[in-house]
Design a protein around this motif. Structure first.
Motif, PDB file in Angstrom:
ATOM      1  N   THR A   1       0.978  -1.384   0.195  1.00 55.53           N
ATOM      2  CA  THR A   1      -0.068   0.076  -0.039  1.00 55.53           C
ATOM      3  C   THR A   1       0.875   1.289   0.056  1.00 55.53           C
ATOM      4  OG1 THR A   1      -1.868   1.096   1.005  1.00 55.53           O
ATOM      5  CG2 THR A   1      -0.356   0.241   2.326  1.00 55.53           C
TER       6      THR A   1
ATOM      7  N   ALA B   1      -3.480   4.867  -1.056  1.00 60.34           N
ATOM      8  CA  ALA B   1      -4.372   3.780  -0.893  1.00 60.34           C
ATOM      9  C   ALA B   1      -4.791   3.814   0.439  1.00 60.34           C
ATOM     10  CB  ALA B   1      -3.671   2.444  -1.163  1.00 60.34           C
ATOM     11  N   VAL B   2      -4.322   4.003   1.524  1.00 57.44           N
ATOM     12  CA  VAL B   2      -4.763   3.831   2.955  1.00 57.44           C
ATOM     13  C   VAL B   2      -5.617   5.037   3.225  1.00 57.44           C
ATOM     14  CG1 VAL B   2      -4.086   4.332   5.444  1.00 57.44           C
ATOM     15  CG2 VAL B   2      -2.425   3.086   3.812  1.00 57.44           C
TER      16      VAL B   2
ATOM     17  N   THR C   1      -8.785   3.686   1.642  1.00 56.70           N
ATOM     18  CA  THR C   1      -9.243   2.597   2.598  1.00 56.70           C
ATOM     19  C   THR C   1     -10.204   3.098   3.631  1.00 56.70           C
ATOM     20  OG1 THR C   1      -7.416   1.134   2.140  1.00 56.70           O
ATOM     21  CG2 THR C   1      -8.534   0.740   4.124  1.00 56.70           C
TER      22      THR C   1
ATOM     23  N   TRP D   1      -7.975  -0.975  -0.234  1.00 57.88           N
ATOM     24  CA  TRP D   1      -6.996  -0.479  -1.316  1.00 57.88           C
ATOM     25  C   TRP D   1      -5.742  -0.919  -1.145  1.00 57.88           C
ATOM     26  CZ3 TRP D   1      -8.887   2.616  -5.559  1.00 57.88           C
ATOM     27  CH2 TRP D   1     -10.422   2.595  -5.567  1.00 57.88           C
ATOM     28  N   PHE D   2      -4.919  -1.012  -2.251  1.00 62.62           N
ATOM     29  CA  PHE D   2      -3.614  -1.566  -2.330  1.00 62.62           C
ATOM     30  C   PHE D   2      -2.876  -0.809  -3.841  1.00 62.62           C
ATOM     31  CE2 PHE D   2      -6.078  -5.002  -0.658  1.00 62.62           C
ATOM     32  CZ  PHE D   2      -5.326  -5.391   0.244  1.00 62.62           C
ATOM     33  N   TRP D   3      -1.773  -0.913  -3.468  1.00 65.61           N
ATOM     34  CA  TRP D   3      -0.854  -0.579  -4.593  1.00 65.61           C
ATOM     35  C   TRP D   3      -0.539  -1.816  -5.702  1.00 65.61           C
ATOM     36  CZ3 TRP D   3       0.006   3.588  -7.798  1.00 65.61           C
ATOM     37  CH2 TRP D   3       1.079   3.505  -8.640  1.00 65.61           C
TER      38      TRP D   3
ATOM     39  N   LEU E   1      -3.161   1.985  -8.405  1.00 67.37           N
ATOM     40  CA  LEU E   1      -4.229   1.792  -7.096  1.00 67.37           C
ATOM     41  C   LEU E   1      -5.055   0.580  -7.522  1.00 67.37           C
ATOM     42  CD1 LEU E   1      -4.559   5.227  -5.656  1.00 67.37           C
ATOM     43  CD2 LEU E   1      -3.143   3.609  -4.531  1.00 67.37           C
TER      44      LEU E   1
END
Length: 109
Positions: free
Chosen positions: A32, A36-37, A40, A47-49, A56
């Protein structure tokens, strides 16, 4: 409470472990970034990278198998996150409940 900026002092990309909030089962590991955080926290879904796609992504955006985030904690070094989630369907892209199912070794009694 830890500030988001404190999480990304060592690197702009950090690991995030996904754990089932009810059972404690480890479901996946992703990476992440601060953005992304923030997404979230805003959406309450993980959410992630994506390192391979360099973008994203919201887990579940194509499969419908979202991870509903219930709690976020960091480790003692503030360089890894743990998301306690309620999964909506299987977590792994293979259809498995968890991404951790390929046995390498197990001690036998």
């Amino acid at each position: 409470m830890i500030a988001l900026d404190d999480l990304f002092q060592k690197s702009d990309l950090i690991p995030v472990i996904i754990q089932d909030a009810e059972t404690g089962e480890v479901l996946m590991l992703g990476f992440t970034k601060k953005e992304a955080v923030e997404l979230t926290l805003k959406t309450k879904t993980a959410w992630f990278w994506s390192r391979s796609r360099q973008k994203l992504w919201n887990k579940g955006e194509s499969s419908g198998h979202f991870l509903h985030v219930k709690k976020i904690v960091t480790d003692c070094d503030t360089d890894t996150l743990l998301y306690l989630c309620t999964p909506e369907g299987p977590t792994c892209h293979t259809g498995a409940r968890s991404c951790f199912f390929n046995m390498i070794w197990e001690e036998k009694p």
